[in-house]
Design a protein around this motif. Structure first.
Motif, short mmCIF file in Angstrom:
data_model
loop_
_atom_site.label_atom_id
_atom_site.label_comp_id
_atom_site.label_asym_id
_atom_site.label_seq_id
_atom_site.Cartn_x
_atom_site.Cartn_y
_atom_site.Cartn_z
N LYS A 1 0.85 -1.20 0.00
CA LYS A 1 0.00 0.00 0.00
C LYS A 1 0.88 1.24 0.00
O LYS A 1 1.81 1.35 0.80
CB LYS A 1 -0.90 0.00 1.24
CG LYS A 1 -1.92 -1.12 1.24
CD LYS A 1 -2.61 -1.29 2.57
CE LYS A 1 -3.43 -0.08 2.96
NZ LYS A 1 -4.19 -0.32 4.21
N PRO A 2 0.61 2.19 -0.89
CA PRO A 2 1.40 3.43 -0.92
C PRO A 2 1.25 4.20 0.40
O PRO A 2 0.15 4.40 0.88
CB PRO A 2 0.79 4.23 -2.07
CG PRO A 2 -0.09 3.30 -2.81
CD PRO A 2 -0.44 2.18 -1.90
N ILE A 3 2.39 4.60 0.96
CA ILE A 3 2.39 5.31 2.24
C ILE A 3 2.89 6.75 2.07
O ILE A 3 2.33 7.68 2.63
CB ILE A 3 3.27 4.58 3.27
CG1 ILE A 3 2.78 3.15 3.48
CG2 ILE A 3 3.33 5.33 4.59
CD1 ILE A 3 1.35 3.04 4.01
N ALA A 4 3.99 6.91 1.32
CA ALA A 4 4.59 8.25 1.21
C ALA A 4 5.30 8.38 -0.13
O ALA A 4 5.78 7.41 -0.69
CB ALA A 4 5.59 8.46 2.34
N ASP A 5 5.35 9.62 -0.62
CA ASP A 5 6.12 9.95 -1.81
C ASP A 5 7.37 10.71 -1.39
O ASP A 5 7.30 11.62 -0.56
CB ASP A 5 5.31 10.82 -2.77
CG ASP A 5 4.14 10.06 -3.39
OD1 ASP A 5 4.25 8.84 -3.56
OD2 ASP A 5 3.12 10.70 -3.69
N VAL A 6 8.50 10.31 -1.94
CA VAL A 6 9.76 11.00 -1.68
C VAL A 6 10.15 11.67 -2.99
O VAL A 6 10.41 11.01 -3.99
CB VAL A 6 10.86 10.01 -1.23
CG1 VAL A 6 12.16 10.76 -0.95
CG2 VAL A 6 10.41 9.23 -0.01
N ILE A 7 10.13 13.00 -2.98
CA ILE A 7 10.39 13.78 -4.18
C ILE A 7 11.47 14.82 -3.90
O ILE A 7 11.69 15.19 -2.75
CB ILE A 7 9.11 14.47 -4.70
CG1 ILE A 7 8.56 15.43 -3.65
CG2 ILE A 7 8.06 13.44 -5.08
CD1 ILE A 7 7.45 16.30 -4.15
N PRO A 8 12.15 15.30 -4.94
CA PRO A 8 13.17 16.35 -4.72
C PRO A 8 12.53 17.60 -4.10
O PRO A 8 11.41 17.98 -4.44
CB PRO A 8 13.68 16.65 -6.13
CG PRO A 8 13.36 15.44 -6.92
CD PRO A 8 12.09 14.88 -6.33
N SER A 9 13.25 18.21 -3.20
CA SER A 9 12.77 19.41 -2.53
C SER A 9 12.81 20.61 -3.46
O SER A 9 13.78 20.82 -4.19
CB SER A 9 13.64 19.70 -1.30
OG SER A 9 13.26 20.92 -0.72
N ARG A 10 11.77 21.41 -3.41
CA ARG A 10 11.76 22.65 -4.20
C ARG A 10 12.58 23.73 -3.51
O ARG A 10 12.96 24.72 -4.11
CB ARG A 10 10.33 23.12 -4.41
CG ARG A 10 9.54 22.21 -5.31
CD ARG A 10 8.22 22.81 -5.69
NE ARG A 10 7.54 23.42 -4.57
CZ ARG A 10 6.31 23.16 -4.19
NH1 ARG A 10 5.59 22.30 -4.85
NH2 ARG A 10 5.76 23.78 -3.17
N ALA A 11 12.86 23.55 -2.22
CA ALA A 11 13.64 24.54 -1.47
C ALA A 11 15.03 24.70 -2.07
O ALA A 11 15.59 25.79 -2.10
CB ALA A 11 13.74 24.14 0.00
N ARG A 12 15.60 23.60 -2.56
CA ARG A 12 16.93 23.67 -3.15
C ARG A 12 16.94 24.57 -4.38
O ARG A 12 17.84 25.38 -4.58
CB ARG A 12 17.40 22.27 -3.51
CG ARG A 12 18.80 22.24 -4.03
CD ARG A 12 19.26 20.83 -4.22
NE ARG A 12 20.63 20.86 -4.69
CZ ARG A 12 21.30 19.83 -5.08
NH1 ARG A 12 20.75 18.65 -5.03
NH2 ARG A 12 22.52 19.94 -5.50
N ASP A 13 15.91 24.43 -5.23
CA ASP A 13 15.81 25.29 -6.41
C ASP A 13 15.65 26.75 -5.99
O ASP A 13 16.21 27.64 -6.62
CB ASP A 13 14.63 24.87 -7.29
CG ASP A 13 14.84 23.52 -7.95
OD1 ASP A 13 16.01 23.11 -8.11
OD2 ASP A 13 13.84 22.88 -8.32
N HIS A 14 14.90 26.96 -4.93
CA HIS A 14 14.69 28.32 -4.43
C HIS A 14 16.01 28.93 -3.97
O HIS A 14 16.30 30.09 -4.25
CB HIS A 14 13.66 28.30 -3.29
CG HIS A 14 13.33 29.64 -2.75
ND1 HIS A 14 12.55 30.54 -3.43
CD2 HIS A 14 13.67 30.25 -1.59
CE1 HIS A 14 12.43 31.65 -2.72
NE2 HIS A 14 13.10 31.50 -1.60
N LEU A 15 16.82 28.13 -3.27
CA LEU A 15 18.12 28.62 -2.80
C LEU A 15 19.04 28.93 -3.97
O LEU A 15 19.78 29.92 -3.95
CB LEU A 15 18.76 27.61 -1.87
CG LEU A 15 18.06 27.40 -0.53
CD1 LEU A 15 18.72 26.26 0.24
CD2 LEU A 15 18.06 28.67 0.29
#
Length: 79
Positions: free
Chosen positions: A34-48
């Motif tokens: 059963k899907p529990i969580a998605d791990v995706i690249p952080s957008r904060a890094r692009d913001h920095l």
């Protein structure tokens, strides 16, 4: 579609998974299928990165070269 990874595999291979996420990949962690969580690249890094680029542009704009200094640079390059 995100690549699915079981919770046990995610736990045992976390450093590898994080390197792959940093490189742009994304995963869905499952528990007993059963899907529990998605791990995706952080957008904060692009913001920095964007903030750093803007700061560098503004810093470069503040540095003025006089016409005399510019002509000296041009002439020294023509030797």
């Amino acid at each position: 579609m995100l690549e699915e990874i079981g919770a046990y595999e995610a736990k045992t291979k976390l450093p590898e998974i994080l390197r792959r996420v940093e490189a742009g990949e994304a995963f869905t962690i499952t528990n007993r299928g059963k899907p529990i969580a998605d791990v995706i690249p952080s957008r904060a890094r692009d913001h920095l990165k964007a903030e750093a680029a803007i700061a560098n542009i503004l810093k470069a704009k503040k540095h003025r070269v006089s016409d005399e200094a510019l002509n000296e640079l041009r002439n020294s390059g023509r030797k």
